[in-house]
Design a protein around this motif. Structure first.
Motif: not given
Length: 429
Positions: A14-15, A41-46, A85-98
């Motif tokens: 929700g970046a 290493p980090w990413a934005v998702a939406g 959402l599964d694909e996003m979660a597989k790539q993250a250690a921590v998801v910051l849900n906004c």
């Protein structure tokens, strides 16, 4: 935490939303922090690549880092598409849900994170969602060894960690705390984005469900130590702060109570009673707030009333909430002070037979609450999750910030980032 197998330590979901863009900037700041010893290493998702790209470009311009957009991953995913959402979660250690209101959009993210072994942090101020997620997912998260930590923004890290800070600074046993929130603004006043307003509208409309959820949980009452904390009148005067106050209607009381239950049941700590208030200045402010409150409570009861409240936040909140949110000028001139008045007993004194004989006053001070302090709190909570793994509760699960972080360095981290915890006074009576 297991970050080695995952391409991204943090993913901001929700970046491109109103709060998400400020969380994105905060992660970008943290990435180049002088204290950082390892890469982040980090990413934005939406949903929309172009919008995410624009948010990164805006952050790059603001922070003077032209290479930023090329350093950050972009993940396309949609709340209505579980596979994404599964694909996003597989790539993250921590998801910051906004992405809120969480009552509508929060659960699919929690589910995807648990199923795919990612931890998740949100900035939810909706007690019904937070408590429901605990009952539905605590055991599943514990089985997977992941941490789901709600209310990690202004709701409710200052209050929750503030009570823990006060407990730790008390030379004896803390038994009760009242907190008073004061919001300071510049000449252009305060303004809050209407996402928070929507959460409040739907939360009040559905209050009966929260009551039902609590009744069905059949929890044993947490013991009351020392005299029972009396609730103040709906409008009361706080002598110490020279201001009128009203009850604070955010998630703080729900969150702090859950933390105190956890600390009592799991760490055998003496539970602290808690009440939260917000200062409102003088009589004129009281009258204005009473009118706004009466309008709100009347309209929120009906479907058409709720539609009007959501459509015209500026009108019904007397200008405090708007679809545009605050300007940069308003944010720069705003800050908050959260003052805690605690009482308790010196070591060796029995709470059963005597009056409290110690008083303590502590404060948490910080920058503008919604879009400066909240991103700082959220990002520091996520980094604490990554870096202080040995100090977290042993198994994973669904936790409040205080339950998850009571033994970590989160307060030190916040102090270094401008959310400052301090003791104002402490005395034996």
């Amino acid at each position: 935490m297991a970050t080695q197998q995952r391409p991204f330590h943090l993913v901001v979901f929700g970046a491109s939303g109103f709060t998400g863009q400020f969380v994105t900037e905060e992660v970008a700041r943290e990435q180049v922090s002088p204290e950082r010893r390892t890469s982040l290493p980090w990413a934005v998702a939406g949903r929309c690549r172009e919008k995410l790209q624009r948010v990164l470009e805006r952050a790059a311009m603001k922070l003077g880092r032209p290479t930023l957009p090329s350093e950050v991953g972009i993940i396309i995913c949609d709340i209505t598409n579980p596979a994404s959402l599964d694909e996003m979660a597989k790539q993250a250690a921590v998801v910051l849900n906004c992405v809120g209101p969480y009552r509508f959009y929060g659960e699919p993210v929690v589910r995807a994170c648990i199923e795919n072994g990612a931890s998740c942090i949100d900035i939810c101020g909706e007690p019904q969602f937070l408590e429901l997620i605990y009952w539905k997912y605590h055991e599943k998260a514990a089985e997977k060894g992941v941490y789901i930590i709600g209310s990690s923004g202004f709701d409710s890290i200052p209050a929750d960690m503030g009570v823990i800070f006060t407990t730790n600074k008390m030379n004896g046993t803390l038994t009760a705390v009242e907190s008073f929130l004061t919001l300071h603004s510049g000449p252009e006043g305060l303004c809050i984005h209407d996402g928070t307003w929507k959460s409040a509208v739907y939360g009040f409309a559905d209050k009966s469900q929260l009551k039902k959820l609590r009744n069905e949980s059949h929890l044993k009452p947490v013991p009351v130590v020392g005299p029972k904390l009396k609730r103040r009148w709906p409008v009361s005067y706080c002598r110490e702060l020279n201001s009128y106050s009203i009850p604070f209607l955010g998630a703080d009381v729900s969150v702090v109570k859950r933390t105190q239950r956890y600390l009592h049941e799991n760490l055998e700590q003496s539970p602290v009673q808690y009440a939260a208030y917000v200062t409102v200045g003088g009589i004129t402010s009281i009258i204005k707030l009473m009118f706004a409150g009466l309008f709100f409570l009347f309209f929120v009861r009906f479907g058409i009333g709720r539609q009007l409240l959501v459509k015209f936040p500026w009108l019904f909140s007397f200008g405090y909430f708007s679809k545009q949110g605050p300007t940069q000028k308003q944010m720069d001139a705003s800050s908050f002070t959260l003052t805690f008045f605690g009482q308790g007993y010196s070591q060796g004194l029995s709470p059963d037979k005597s009056k409290p004989n110690i008083r303590i006053c502590t404060q948490v001070k910080g920058p503008e609450a919604g879009y400066v302090a909240t991103p700082i709190a959220m990002v520091q909570a996520a980094l604490t999750l990554l870096n202080d793994a040995s100090d977290l509760p042993k198994a994973g699960g669904v936790f409040t910030p205080g339950a998850a972080f009571c033994r970590t360095k989160l307060i030190e981290r916040l102090n270094q980032r401008g959310i400052e915890f301090s003791v104002i006074s402490s005395s034996e009576v």
